[in-house]
Enzyme design. Structure first.
Site, PDB file in Angstrom:
ATOM      1  N   HIS A 278       0.852  -1.183   0.000  1.00  0.00           N
ATOM      2  CA  HIS A 278       0.000   0.000   0.000  1.00  0.00           C
ATOM      3  C   HIS A 278       0.886   1.230   0.000  1.00  0.00           C
ATOM      4  O   HIS A 278       1.940   1.229   0.650  1.00  0.00           O
ATOM      5  CB  HIS A 278      -0.916   0.008   1.241  1.00  0.00           C
ATOM      6  CG  HIS A 278      -2.063   0.941   1.090  1.00  0.00           C
ATOM      7  ND1 HIS A 278      -1.972   2.275   1.385  1.00  0.00           N
ATOM      8  CD2 HIS A 278      -3.325   0.731   0.616  1.00  0.00           C
ATOM      9  CE1 HIS A 278      -3.134   2.841   1.107  1.00  0.00           C
ATOM     10  NE2 HIS A 278      -3.968   1.938   0.636  1.00  0.00           N
TER      11      HIS A 278
ATOM     12  N   ASP B 188      -7.935  -5.431   0.133  1.00  0.00           N
ATOM     13  CA  ASP B 188      -8.431  -6.227  -0.989  1.00  0.00           C
ATOM     14  C   ASP B 188      -8.048  -7.694  -0.903  1.00  0.00           C
ATOM     15  O   ASP B 188      -8.567  -8.512  -1.650  1.00  0.00           O
ATOM     16  CB  ASP B 188      -7.910  -5.655  -2.305  1.00  0.00           C
ATOM     17  CG  ASP B 188      -8.558  -4.324  -2.591  1.00  0.00           C
ATOM     18  OD1 ASP B 188      -9.739  -4.184  -2.244  1.00  0.00           O
ATOM     19  OD2 ASP B 188      -7.890  -3.442  -3.141  1.00  0.00           O
TER      20      ASP B 188
HETATM   21  N1  ACO Z   1       4.295  -7.613  -4.773  1.00  0.00           N
HETATM   22  C1  ACO Z   1       5.656  -7.606  -4.928  1.00  0.00           C
HETATM   23  N2  ACO Z   1       6.431  -6.519  -4.800  1.00  0.00           N
HETATM   24  C2  ACO Z   1       5.816  -5.359  -4.510  1.00  0.00           C
HETATM   25  C3  ACO Z   1       4.413  -5.280  -4.326  1.00  0.00           C
HETATM   26  C4  ACO Z   1       3.662  -6.450  -4.460  1.00  0.00           C
HETATM   27  N3  ACO Z   1       2.331  -6.424  -4.302  1.00  0.00           N
HETATM   28  N4  ACO Z   1       4.072  -3.995  -4.046  1.00  0.00           N
HETATM   29  C5  ACO Z   1       5.217  -3.296  -4.050  1.00  0.00           C
HETATM   30  N5  ACO Z   1       6.270  -4.123  -4.324  1.00  0.00           N
HETATM   31  C6  ACO Z   1       7.692  -3.738  -4.356  1.00  0.00           C
HETATM   32  C7  ACO Z   1       8.034  -2.989  -5.633  1.00  0.00           C
HETATM   33  O1  ACO Z   1       8.503  -3.851  -6.637  1.00  0.00           O
HETATM   34  C8  ACO Z   1       9.076  -2.022  -5.167  1.00  0.00           C
HETATM   35  O2  ACO Z   1      10.308  -2.701  -5.105  1.00  0.00           O
HETATM   36  P1  ACO Z   1      11.686  -1.891  -5.415  1.00  0.00           P
HETATM   37  O3  ACO Z   1      11.803  -0.832  -4.378  1.00  0.00           O
HETATM   38  O4  ACO Z   1      12.733  -2.960  -5.310  1.00  0.00           O
HETATM   39  O5  ACO Z   1      11.535  -1.342  -6.796  1.00  0.00           O
HETATM   40  C9  ACO Z   1       8.670  -1.681  -3.732  1.00  0.00           C
HETATM   41  O6  ACO Z   1       7.911  -2.817  -3.289  1.00  0.00           O
HETATM   42  C10 ACO Z   1       7.840  -0.411  -3.615  1.00  0.00           C
HETATM   43  O7  ACO Z   1       6.772  -0.494  -4.567  1.00  0.00           O
HETATM   44  P2  ACO Z   1       6.091   0.760  -5.243  1.00  0.00           P
HETATM   45  O8  ACO Z   1       5.319   0.302  -6.447  1.00  0.00           O
HETATM   46  O9  ACO Z   1       7.120   1.836  -5.459  1.00  0.00           O
HETATM   47  O10 ACO Z   1       5.136   1.222  -4.079  1.00  0.00           O
HETATM   48  P3  ACO Z   1       3.885   2.121  -4.247  1.00  0.00           P
HETATM   49  O11 ACO Z   1       3.655   2.730  -2.922  1.00  0.00           O
HETATM   50  O12 ACO Z   1       4.033   3.055  -5.404  1.00  0.00           O
HETATM   51  O13 ACO Z   1       2.734   1.072  -4.645  1.00  0.00           O
HETATM   52  C11 ACO Z   1       0.848  -0.328  -4.669  1.00  0.00           C
HETATM   53  C12 ACO Z   1       1.659   0.727  -3.881  1.00  0.00           C
HETATM   54  C13 ACO Z   1       0.458   0.226  -6.045  1.00  0.00           C
HETATM   55  C14 ACO Z   1      -0.439  -0.601  -3.886  1.00  0.00           C
HETATM   56  C15 ACO Z   1       1.686  -1.611  -4.817  1.00  0.00           C
HETATM   57  O14 ACO Z   1       2.065  -2.114  -3.549  1.00  0.00           O
HETATM   58  C16 ACO Z   1       0.976  -2.679  -5.628  1.00  0.00           C
HETATM   59  O15 ACO Z   1       1.045  -2.663  -6.875  1.00  0.00           O
HETATM   60  N6  ACO Z   1       0.275  -3.656  -4.945  1.00  0.00           N
HETATM   61  C17 ACO Z   1      -0.501  -4.659  -5.617  1.00  0.00           C
HETATM   62  C18 ACO Z   1      -1.836  -4.055  -6.077  1.00  0.00           C
HETATM   63  C19 ACO Z   1      -2.802  -3.842  -4.934  1.00  0.00           C
HETATM   64  O16 ACO Z   1      -3.024  -4.710  -4.088  1.00  0.00           O
HETATM   65  N7  ACO Z   1      -3.420  -2.665  -4.924  1.00  0.00           N
HETATM   66  C20 ACO Z   1      -4.455  -2.322  -3.942  1.00  0.00           C
HETATM   67  C21 ACO Z   1      -4.083  -1.089  -3.198  1.00  0.00           C
HETATM   68  S1  ACO Z   1      -5.208  -0.837  -1.889  1.00  0.00           S
HETATM   69  C22 ACO Z   1      -6.575  -0.168  -2.599  1.00  0.00           C
HETATM   70  O17 ACO Z   1      -6.587   0.402  -3.672  1.00  0.00           O
HETATM   71  C23 ACO Z   1      -7.784  -0.297  -1.787  1.00  0.00           C
END
Ligand code: ACO
Length: 431
Positions: free
Chosen positions: A308, A366
């Site tokens: 998140h 979720d």
């Molecule tokens: N699985 C594996 N790795 C992940 C995940 C994941 N679900 N989420 C983040 N990471 C990793 C990224 O690869 C990144 O690694 P790095 O630093 O080595 O490049 C690091 O964690 C940070 O990720 P970001 O994408 O920069 O974090 P951000 O805060 O922008 O993203 C997000 C948040 C979009 C929710 C992300 O965690 C994601 O895509 N999760 C899966 C989708 C999801 O469940 N979304 C629901 C959100 S809640 C809602 O809308 C109610």
């Protein structure tokens, strides 16, 4: 009340600029850069708004480190266990918990606005049967502006009020009808003797051919899903609603924009994507393979329902949702559901893995909501519409707050331009 006594000093090429610091009632201080460009001739750069407060608000507060979510100061776990969705709607819209009389009046108003203009049926019928219900919702909610002219004048507080009630009241009907249309069943009209959540379940699952009784435990679980999704401060879809509204667009157009943004798998589409992922994993022995893929930098796969932008220890909504999943699955006699077993073991495996711990990745709301919705009988394509209908009150509350601010300005971000500088046009024969 913002404390404006602190300042920060910025030095650019030897010139110093004093920037006010605003101290909010909770959360980190905010550097006020509104006059920065005028004074220093520079922009700030923050794609994804990771360090930018785009507005001030009194509605919802999140402390991502503590895993705290407050609506008008009230913790989400108390609201989910002691309140119910329409009371939370009132709280978000009007800034205080209602008295018994206020709540009764509000519930009455919402209940009596649930029908949609009969001619709107033609919109549903115009879609292909296999249309995603979110596509139908974007279209039909946007089209409300063509039907409810008496609530599109945003300068009139009374019209804004009516639009808010209409959107909260009609969204379950629109979502349920999008579903009914996709499965070829007749539309079921709202019933005023049912509460908000029970009415939605009824419109989704009743058929004219036989009596349908809404199970009160399922209605309570549905209501809790709505409550947990009601608002989440300045997330992507809410910011979309605010940006659309900043131009003076009507509320139905703004909410349609919010629905469009919510659709994406990184936001509201995650619950659908999460359940599809759990189904793809299929059995617990395949979990290590998927964990390895999630950790592989060269593989775009992410564990859906994990991570998140704001919560970095746990998502307080996920804790309540997990409890709810256990209750609903027990009620429906599906505690031994293989997908639930995959979900539980995947969660445990990820939480025990240093990669997820280091990146502060935890299950979000979720991760479990899809399991409950599937057990209730919703297809995966309906997960995001359920989220949209619940979030409508948050969008509308944030929209009302923004529109009532006399200092409202159109949202107009700037950019870091990296393209060509001015050059002369070349005739086609000379290229
Ligand atoms: N699985 C594996 N790795 C992940 C995940 C994941 N679900 N989420 C983040 N990471 C990793 C990224 O690869 C990144 O690694 P790095 O630093 O080595 O490049 C690091 O964690 C940070 O990720 P970001 O994408 O920069 O974090 P951000 O805060 O922008 O993203 C997000 C948040 C979009 C929710 C992300 O965690 C994601 O895509 N999760 C899966 C989708 C999801 O469940 N979304 C629901 C959100 S809640 C809602 O809308 C109610």
């Amino acid at each position: 009340m913002v404390d404006e006594t602190k300042t920060a000093k910025l030095t650019i090429d030897g010139d110093s600029f004093e920037l006010p610091i605003l101290s909010p009632s909770a959360g980190p201080d905010v550097l006020d850069i509104r006059k920065l460009y005028g004074q220093a001739g520079v922009f700030t750069y923050d794609p994804g708004f990771t360090s930018t407060a785009a507005c001030d608000s009194t509605i919802t507060f999140i402390d991502g480190g503590k895993g705290e979510l407050l609506h008008r100061g009230y913790p989400i776990d108390q609201l989910a266990s002691q309140s119910h969705f329409l009371e939370v709607c009132y709280l978000l819209l009007y800034d205080a918990l209602p008295t018994a009389a206020e709540l009764e009046k509000f519930e009455n108003t919402i209940t009596r606005h649930t029908m949609i203009h009969e001619q709107m049926v033609n919109f549903f019928r115009g879609f292909r049967r296999d249309a995603h219900p979110m596509a139908i919702m974007v279209g039909v909610v946007g089209a409300m502006a063509a039907f409810y002219h008496d609530s599109t004048d945003i300068s009139d507080p009374q019209q804004r009020e009516v639009a808010s009630h209409r959107l909260i009241a009609k969204m379950p009907t629109i979502a349920a009808w999008a579903y009914k249309y996709s499965i070829g069943q007749p539309f079921v009209y709202p019933r005023n003797d049912l509460d908000y959540a029970a009415n939605f379940l009824h419109m989704c699952f009743a058929v004219p051919a036989e009596e349908y009784q809404v199970d009160p435990i399922l209605a309570r679980a549905m209501d809790r899903i709505f409550t947990l999704h009601a608002d989440h401060e300045q997330n992507a879809s809410t910011s979309t609603v605010r940006l659309a509204s900043s131009s003076g667009a009507n509320p139905f157009a703004c909410i349609a924009a919010g629905i469009a943004c919510l659709w994406g798998p990184a936001h509201g589409g995650a619950n659908q994507a999460c359940l599809e992922m759990l189904n793809e994993i299929g059995s617990t022995d395949r979990i290590p393979e998927f964990i390895a893929r999630a950790k592989d930098k060269n593989d775009p796969f992410r564990l859906m329902g994990f991570g998140h932008r704001v919560y970095k220890n746990f998502d307080p909504r996920a804790t309540v949702m997990k409890q709810s999943a256990d209750e609903v699955l027990e009620l429906l006699g599906v505690e031994n559901n293989p997908i639930l077993a995959v979900a539980k073991e995947l969660e445990a495996a990820a939480l025990a893995d240093p990669y997820f711990a280091e990146k502060k990745l935890f299950p979000n709301v979720d991760f479990y909501s899809g399991i409950i919705l599937e057990a209730m009988g919703f297809p995966t394509s309906m997960f995001t519409p359920v989220f949209a209908l619940a979030r409508t009150v948050g969008w509308i509350s944030q929209w009302k707050e923004q529109i009532s601010d006399p200092a409202l300005k159109i949202g107009r971000p700037r950019q870091l331009y990296l393209g060509e500088t001015a050059r002369n046009y070349v005739n086609i024969e000379d290229r």
